[in-house]
Write a protein that holds these residues in place. Structure first.
Motif, short mmCIF file in Angstrom:
data_model
loop_
_atom_site.label_atom_id
_atom_site.label_comp_id
_atom_site.label_asym_id
_atom_site.label_seq_id
_atom_site.Cartn_x
_atom_site.Cartn_y
_atom_site.Cartn_z
N ALA A 63 0.82 -1.21 0.00
CA ALA A 63 0.00 0.00 0.00
C ALA A 63 0.86 1.26 0.00
O ALA A 63 1.79 1.37 0.79
CB ALA A 63 -0.92 -0.01 1.22
N PRO A 64 0.56 2.19 -0.91
CA PRO A 64 -0.54 2.20 -1.88
C PRO A 64 -0.13 1.75 -3.29
O PRO A 64 -0.74 2.14 -4.27
CB PRO A 64 -0.93 3.67 -1.90
N SER A 83 -10.79 0.31 -2.74
CA SER A 83 -11.24 1.35 -3.65
C SER A 83 -10.32 1.51 -4.85
O SER A 83 -10.46 2.44 -5.62
CB SER A 83 -11.33 2.68 -2.91
N GLY A 84 -9.37 0.59 -4.99
CA GLY A 84 -8.43 0.67 -6.08
C GLY A 84 -9.03 0.18 -7.38
O GLY A 84 -10.23 -0.11 -7.47
N VAL A 173 -1.92 7.68 -9.91
CA VAL A 173 -2.67 8.67 -9.12
C VAL A 173 -2.88 8.15 -7.70
O VAL A 173 -2.71 8.88 -6.72
CB VAL A 173 -4.02 8.97 -9.80
N LEU A 174 -3.23 6.86 -7.59
CA LEU A 174 -3.47 6.28 -6.26
C LEU A 174 -2.19 6.20 -5.44
O LEU A 174 -2.25 6.12 -4.21
CB LEU A 174 -4.06 4.88 -6.40
N THR A 179 -1.35 4.85 3.35
CA THR A 179 -1.90 3.51 3.60
C THR A 179 -3.33 3.56 4.10
O THR A 179 -4.03 2.54 4.07
CB THR A 179 -1.03 2.77 4.62
N HIS A 180 -3.78 4.74 4.55
CA HIS A 180 -5.17 4.91 5.00
C HIS A 180 -6.03 5.53 3.91
O HIS A 180 -7.15 5.99 4.19
CB HIS A 180 -5.21 5.76 6.27
N GLU A 181 -5.51 5.57 2.69
CA GLU A 181 -6.22 6.09 1.53
C GLU A 181 -6.53 7.58 1.64
O GLU A 181 -7.51 8.08 1.09
CB GLU A 181 -7.50 5.30 1.27
N ASN A 182 -5.66 8.31 2.34
CA ASN A 182 -5.78 9.77 2.42
C ASN A 182 -4.84 10.40 1.41
O ASN A 182 -3.69 9.98 1.24
CB ASN A 182 -5.42 10.25 3.84
N TRP A 183 -5.33 11.43 0.73
CA TRP A 183 -4.53 12.11 -0.27
C TRP A 183 -3.46 12.97 0.39
O TRP A 183 -3.58 13.35 1.55
CB TRP A 183 -5.40 12.95 -1.18
#
Length: 273
Positions: A63-64, A83-84, A173-174, A179-183
């Motif tokens: 991740a990520p 969400s990938g 982009v991802l 690792t917590h899917e925060n931008w």
């Protein structure tokens, strides 16, 4: 009068009756063999590495980051972000590595690429090994018979290559998430992925098929200024097609290897912010 250098009556190729009877295999004195040898070594190294990674079925997600060899991952045993871009479309019946599902498309695109044809024709098949060096084959049928006639599939593999490039762009982009899917994340892997996708797009768009799609069948460029500009841009990339082919081949292997190092716990991704 016989001189002892006449070609054999049943021989073909450069030793045929209709060709000049020259005893020397060629007249080159430089190290002409070096280029095909280096090309063969480079392609062989990539084949060995990609085969190992494709069948490993492990250490392709950290991740990520998801390895470009395994993206888009369509099998149930792919462990990527919920969400990938990956989906369990194949379910659990697909027992082998999920990379086998997707690698056929970018590999098919590269194997049928005009530059790669030249590269492995010369380096592996010696057809011909170099300019002004005769090939050892007695006959030449070109790409009109099986299996080489399948090279004509290149234009169709191009469309699949576009889809793969779009998926890898999404993965890039991802990679700017934590690792917590925060931008707002950027690690060394983000830059590795960014460099890789730039080279992937440059190589894909520099393809001869792309150049034909953009500007082919136009009789008057003046009536199509947008396509003309696009054709000029693709043409400039096409002039660097060989360099882009090698650069993107190295970059996709490095991106996969970087993910492998992270996933196997060799080190943690250096984070800039």
């Amino acid at each position: 009068m016989a001189t002892g250098t006449e070609p054999h009556p049943n021989s073909g190729g450069v030793r045929a009756r209709t060709r000049a009877a020259i005893s020397a295999p060629h007249l080159r004195t430089d190290r002409w063999w070096l280029a095909p040898a280096v090309t063969a070594a480079g392609l062989f190294a990539f084949i060995v590495y990609s085969t190992w990674r494709a069948f490993a079925n492990a250490d392709y997600y950290a991740a990520p980051y998801v390895s470009p060899f395994y993206s888009p991952c369509l099998a149930e045993n792919c462990k990527a972000m919920p969400s990938g871009p990956n989906a369990d479309l194949f379910g659990g019946w697909w027992a082998i590595s999920p990379a086998i599902i997707i690698l056929v498309f970018p590999l098919g695109f590269r194997l049928t690429c005009y530059y790669y044809r030249k590269a492995y024709y010369r380096s592996f098949w010696a057809s011909p090994p170099a300019c002004a060096v005769a090939e050892p084959h007695a006959k030449y049928s070109g790409e009109t018979r099986f299996p080489l006639i399948l090279q004509n599939l290149h234009r169709y593999f191009f469309y699949f290559a576009l889809l793969v490039a779009c998926v890898l762009t999404y993965d890039t982009v991802l990679s700017f998430r934590d690792t917590h899917e925060n931008w707002g994340h950027m690690g060394l892997g983000s830059l590795v992925f960014l460099a890789n996708i730039v080279l992937i797009w440059a190589y894909t768009l520099s393809c001869h098929s792309c150049r034909h799609i953009v500007g082919g069948k136009l009789k008057h460029f003046s009536q199509h200024p947008v396509r003309y500009k696009a054709w000029q841009f693709v043409g400039k990339l096409n002039n660097r097609h060989m360099q882009l082919a090698w650069a993107s081949l190295v970059s996709v292997a490095l991106a996969d290897f970087y993910v492998y190092l992270l996933a196997s716990g060799v080190f943690d991704d250096p984070r800039f912010f």
